[in-house]
Every structure is written in structure tokens, then in C-alpha cells.
Design a protein around this motif. Structure first.
Motif, PDB file in Angstrom:
ATOM      1  N   ARG A 194     -24.326 -11.555 -49.353  1.00 57.75           N
ATOM      2  CA  ARG A 194     -23.148 -12.153 -48.725  1.00 57.75           C
ATOM      3  C   ARG A 194     -22.699 -11.241 -47.596  1.00 57.75           C
ATOM      4  NH1 ARG A 194     -17.604 -11.647 -49.473  1.00 57.75           N
ATOM      5  NH2 ARG A 194     -16.447 -13.582 -49.300  1.00 57.75           N
ATOM      6  N   LEU A 195     -22.283 -11.863 -46.470  1.00 56.10           N
ATOM      7  CA  LEU A 195     -21.794 -11.112 -45.322  1.00 56.10           C
ATOM      8  C   LEU A 195     -20.411 -11.633 -44.962  1.00 56.10           C
ATOM      9  CD1 LEU A 195     -22.348  -9.066 -43.004  1.00 56.10           C
ATOM     10  CD2 LEU A 195     -23.245 -11.015 -41.713  1.00 56.10           C
ATOM     11  N   PRO A 196     -19.350 -10.846 -45.185  1.00 58.86           N
ATOM     12  CA  PRO A 196     -17.996 -11.283 -44.825  1.00 58.86           C
ATOM     13  C   PRO A 196     -17.866 -11.396 -43.302  1.00 58.86           C
ATOM     14  CG  PRO A 196     -17.944  -9.314 -46.213  1.00 58.86           C
ATOM     15  CD  PRO A 196     -19.359  -9.541 -45.816  1.00 58.86           C
ATOM     16  N   LEU A 197     -17.179 -12.441 -42.841  1.00 59.50           N
ATOM     17  CA  LEU A 197     -16.960 -12.655 -41.412  1.00 59.50           C
ATOM     18  C   LEU A 197     -15.498 -12.517 -41.027  1.00 59.50           C
ATOM     19  CD1 LEU A 197     -19.289 -15.725 -40.858  1.00 59.50           C
ATOM     20  CD2 LEU A 197     -19.785 -13.312 -40.424  1.00 59.50           C
ATOM     21  N   GLY A 198     -14.640 -12.449 -41.984  1.00 54.95           N
ATOM     22  CA  GLY A 198     -13.209 -12.338 -41.748  1.00 54.95           C
ATOM     23  C   GLY A 198     -12.484 -12.702 -43.020  1.00 54.95           C
ATOM     24  N   GLN A 199     -11.183 -12.794 -42.912  1.00 54.59           N
ATOM     25  CA  GLN A 199     -10.393 -13.132 -44.100  1.00 54.59           C
ATOM     26  C   GLN A 199     -10.771 -14.531 -44.587  1.00 54.59           C
ATOM     27  OE1 GLN A 199      -6.202 -12.739 -43.587  1.00 54.59           O
ATOM     28  NE2 GLN A 199      -5.742 -13.381 -45.660  1.00 54.59           N
ATOM     29  N   ASP A 200     -11.207 -14.636 -45.823  1.00 55.06           N
ATOM     30  CA  ASP A 200     -11.583 -15.899 -46.466  1.00 55.06           C
ATOM     31  C   ASP A 200     -12.756 -16.608 -45.804  1.00 55.06           C
ATOM     32  OD1 ASP A 200      -9.513 -15.550 -48.318  1.00 55.06           O
ATOM     33  OD2 ASP A 200      -8.080 -16.581 -47.029  1.00 55.06           O
ATOM     34  N   LYS A 201     -13.613 -15.890 -45.076  1.00 56.93           N
ATOM     35  CA  LYS A 201     -14.793 -16.487 -44.449  1.00 56.93           C
ATOM     36  C   LYS A 201     -15.992 -15.567 -44.658  1.00 56.93           C
ATOM     37  CE  LYS A 201     -12.356 -18.938 -40.807  1.00 56.93           C
ATOM     38  NZ  LYS A 201     -10.991 -18.522 -40.936  1.00 56.93           N
ATOM     39  N   ALA A 202     -17.138 -16.190 -44.927  1.00 60.22           N
ATOM     40  CA  ALA A 202     -18.362 -15.422 -45.134  1.00 60.22           C
ATOM     41  C   ALA A 202     -19.557 -16.347 -44.984  1.00 60.22           C
ATOM     42  CB  ALA A 202     -18.368 -14.788 -46.516  1.00 60.22           C
ATOM     43  N   VAL A 203     -20.729 -15.756 -44.845  1.00 60.58           N
ATOM     44  CA  VAL A 203     -21.985 -16.482 -44.956  1.00 60.58           C
ATOM     45  C   VAL A 203     -22.757 -15.824 -46.090  1.00 60.58           C
ATOM     46  CG1 VAL A 203     -22.142 -17.351 -42.597  1.00 60.58           C
ATOM     47  CG2 VAL A 203     -23.016 -15.082 -43.114  1.00 60.58           C
ATOM     48  N   ALA A 204     -23.616 -16.600 -46.722  1.00 55.17           N
ATOM     49  CA  ALA A 204     -24.333 -16.081 -47.878  1.00 55.17           C
ATOM     50  C   ALA A 204     -25.704 -16.719 -47.990  1.00 55.17           C
ATOM     51  CB  ALA A 204     -23.541 -16.340 -49.156  1.00 55.17           C
ATOM     52  N   ILE A 205     -26.562 -16.040 -48.706  1.00 60.51           N
ATOM     53  CA  ILE A 205     -27.870 -16.579 -49.068  1.00 60.51           C
ATOM     54  C   ILE A 205     -27.851 -16.752 -50.581  1.00 60.51           C
ATOM     55  CG2 ILE A 205     -30.344 -16.143 -49.152  1.00 60.51           C
ATOM     56  CD1 ILE A 205     -29.940 -14.517 -46.554  1.00 60.51           C
ATOM     57  N   VAL A 206     -28.132 -17.975 -51.016  1.00 58.06           N
ATOM     58  CA  VAL A 206     -28.124 -18.271 -52.443  1.00 58.06           C
ATOM     59  C   VAL A 206     -29.459 -18.875 -52.842  1.00 58.06           C
ATOM     60  CG1 VAL A 206     -25.619 -18.597 -52.555  1.00 58.06           C
ATOM     61  CG2 VAL A 206     -27.092 -20.561 -52.155  1.00 58.06           C
TER      62      VAL A 206
END
Length: 79
Positions: free
Chosen positions: A6-18
Motif C-alpha cells: 500500500r502507498l499512501p497518497l494523502g489523508q484518507d487516500k492510497a493506492v494498493a496492490i491486492v
């Protein structure tokens, strides 16, 4: 379902690999929704460069930066 990285992008936002079964997905996460951004081919997640993961059960997978770079390099359109 297993979150591999998971990579956080900001408050309450992220991208992830699942991983879901034998399929891998690149998703966007926001406070009110989750969006499928792309399916990642299994051969983009291979045995080379395996590292430990901070997520239980995901040990041995490439870190997020390496997977994303491999995926984007493969799918980048020549300009």
C-alpha cells in the motif's frame, strides 16, 4: 483477499496492490470508495527480487514501487 502493499497518497487516500485468489489488482482507496485501477498480470509479480512485506501473509512479494514500475513500463504508450 490479501493486501500485498500500500502507498499512501494523502489523508484518507492510497493506492494498493491486492491479491484475490490467483489474480492481482491495482486499486485506489479513498474514504468513501475503492476503485479498481487495473488488473496486474501474474508474470509482473514474479520471484525476482522478493522482499519481506510489512503485511502479515504477504511475505516474499515485491515491494509496491517495483511492481508499479514494472507494470507501468510494460503498459506505457510510446509518444
Amino acid at each position: 483477499m490479501q493486501m500485498l502493499d500500500r502507498l499512501p497518497l494523502g489523508q484518507d487516500k492510497a493506492v494498493a496492490i491486492v491479491r484475490l485468489g490467483s489474480h492481482y489488482y491495482f486499486i485506489g482507496i479513498a474514504a468513501s470508495q475503492i476503485t479498481l485501477l487495473a488488473e496486474i498480470p501474474e508474470d509482473d509479480i514474479d520471484a525476482e527480487g522478493y522482499e519481506s512485506s510489512p503485511f502479515p501473509g504477504a511475505e516474499g512479494y515485491l515491494d509496491f514501487k517495483k511492481i508499479l514500475k514494472k507494470y507501468t513500463d510494460r503498459h506505457r504508450k510510446d509518444e
